[in-house]
Design a protein around this motif. Structure first.
Motif: not given
Ligand SMILES: *Cc1c(COP(=O)(O)O)cnc(C)c1O
Length: 445
Positions: A128-130, A132-134, A155-159, A259-263
């Motif tokens: 998951s994105g979270a 990977a950020v961790e 900022a949004y980086h996950g849950r 860089a959080d390029e998740v979105q």
């Molecule tokens: C959605 C998102 C996350 C978290 O990704 P998950 O797969 O939901 O854990 C982290 N960073 C950004 C920028 C996101 O948009």
């Protein structure tokens, strides 16, 4: 309907929304699923493809959400379906840490090639994105032997616990879920719509770095983590020069620039990665969402020296880089490259910005129209002000849903309508979707 029949590319409502089958499933959801897991719309999906999601009652909805920026190459994209089917028939899991397989290595090679910068890189895969950020934070701490992490307003980086601490917004992401991880500090962002006009990218970077200097200090700072365009926070594109100035400061001060390029990743913003636009080269790039056509996969990719800091066995996880997800990612990447989807995202940008700016010209509640590629937003405000109007955003989104258009809201103030269509949507469907949104906005006057 036979499985191979393509999804008809038209908006078609055959029941009220939600229809009877969706209403029945929603009852079962209420009895079976934890209510903390909410839904944007009260309809259940049956099929999806191109620019359409079909619900269980046969309603055809225009998809302006891509399951939150995930199905960038389209839902059930043909190459992805074929690759997953083939991989599922061969083996579904061995655990890469037990008996490795080629797909994982091939995805790492692809990410090393595609992410910003042509230096030597290494990649690790997660789910998951979270997650990977961790892991990016773990790697940066291991490399720098420092602990503090700087993130930004909105900022949004996950849950997960660490990423909740890194996420700015309390409700709904953090409320009641503390205590949160320590050593996370927050700096002001560049937010052109809300900043004073004198605050250009350079000035906004000085403002942020001043806070970092005063409250943390580079000698304690392992990583600075930023979304190059903020997602959940409101599709906030920083002023030109902001990201390069932060990256340069990190380089000069021994801080890992993440860089959080998740979105924003994988063609979503009209570049392969949003950092490419200003030639910013992150030390670590975090990807997920659009990476694998809907299968759960995420990655940290970055400088070989930094990625090699953690000890052997220090990174991993049971499912990280699952073979089905890797097969899907390779097919999604091939689709982006072969079908020219980066250029397609720019075409979508032109169509959306043009239509939304015409709406803005006629409606003084549309404070700002912004974004890049197929990641475009409208910030709604009280007429001729910057005062957020979240009730209006909710009302417009709900009215669009009723008319069969999937739209999402976002923003710290909840007043931003965001559009994230799959890159496989036709111009006609996209224009129709925006017509519905325009009519929904008009109906609230
Ligand atoms: C959605 C998102 C996350 C978290 O990704 P998950 O797969 O939901 O854990 C982290 N960073 C950004 C920028 C996101 O948009």
């Amino acid at each position: 309907m036979p499985e191979s029949t393509p999804v008809a590319q038209e908006r078609r409502l055959v029941t009220e929304l939600p229809g009877p089958r969706s209403a029945e499933l929603m009852q079962r959801k209420h009895s079976a699923v934890a209510p903390g897991v909410g839904t944007t719309m009260p309809v259940f999906a049956a099929r999806a493809g191109g620019g359409i999601v079909v619900d269980v009652d046969g309603n055809h909805l225009i998809d302006l959400g891509s399951g939150i920026a995930v199905t960038t190459v389209g839902n059930s994209a043909p190459r992805v379906v074929e690759a997953v089917r083939e991989q599922a028939g061969a083996f579904t899991h061995t655990c890469f840490m037990v008996t490795p397989y080629e797909g994982y290595v091939a995805v790492a090679e692809a990410l090393n090639r595609l992410t910003p910068g042509d230096h030597e890189k290494r990649t690790a895969l997660f789910n998951s994105g979270a997650e990977a950020v961790e892991n990016a934070v773990k790697i940066a701490r291991s490399y720098t032997r420092k602990q503090a992490v700087v993130v930004f307003d909105h900022a949004y980086h996950g849950r997960t616990n660490l990423t909740m601490a890194m996420t700015a917004k309390n409700m709904p992401y953090k409320h009641g879920f503390g205590p949160f991880a320590g050593e996370v500090y927050r700096a002001p962002l560049s937010y052109p719509f809300r900043d004073d006009k004198s605050v250009d990218g350079q000035a906004a970077a000085r403002r942020a770095l001043d806070v970092v200097d005063k409250q943390v200090g580079a000698e304690s700072l392992a990583a600075l983590v930023i979304e190059p365009i903020q997602g959940e926070g409101g599709f906030i594109e920083p002023a030109p020069g902001f990201l390069p100035a932060l990256a340069e400061w990190c380089r000069a001060n021994g801080v890992v620039f993440v860089a959080d390029e998740v979105q924003t990743g994988f063609a979503r913003t009209g570049d392969l990665f949003a950092c490419d636009r200003e030639g910013v080269v992150p030390d670590l790039t975090v990807t997920a969402k659009g990476i694998a056509g809907g299968l759960p996969l995420s990655a940290v990719t970055g400088r070989a020296g930094i990625m090699s800091a953690p000890h052997v066995g220090g990174l991993g996880g049971t499912y990280g880089g699952n073979p089905l997800a890797c097969a899907a990612a390779l097919a999604a990447i091939e689709t982006i490259e072969s079908d020219g989807l980066v250029a397609r995202a720019r075409g979508i940008e032109r169509l959306m910005l043009d239509r939304l700016r015409r709406i803005q010209a006629d409606d003084d509640r549309v404070g700002d129209v912004r974004g890049r590629g197929a990641m475009i937003a409208v910030e709604l405000v009280r007429p001729r002000s910057t005062e957020p109007d979240p009730a209006l955003a909710r009302e417009v989104a709900t009215a669009a849903h009723q008319q069969g258009v999937i739209t999402l809201t976002c923003g710290t103030y909840g007043n931003v309508l965001r559009f994230l269509p799959p890159l496989t949507i036709s111009d006609a469907l996209l224009a129709e979707g925006l017509d519905v949104v325009a009519a929904a906005l008009g109906s609230t006057r």
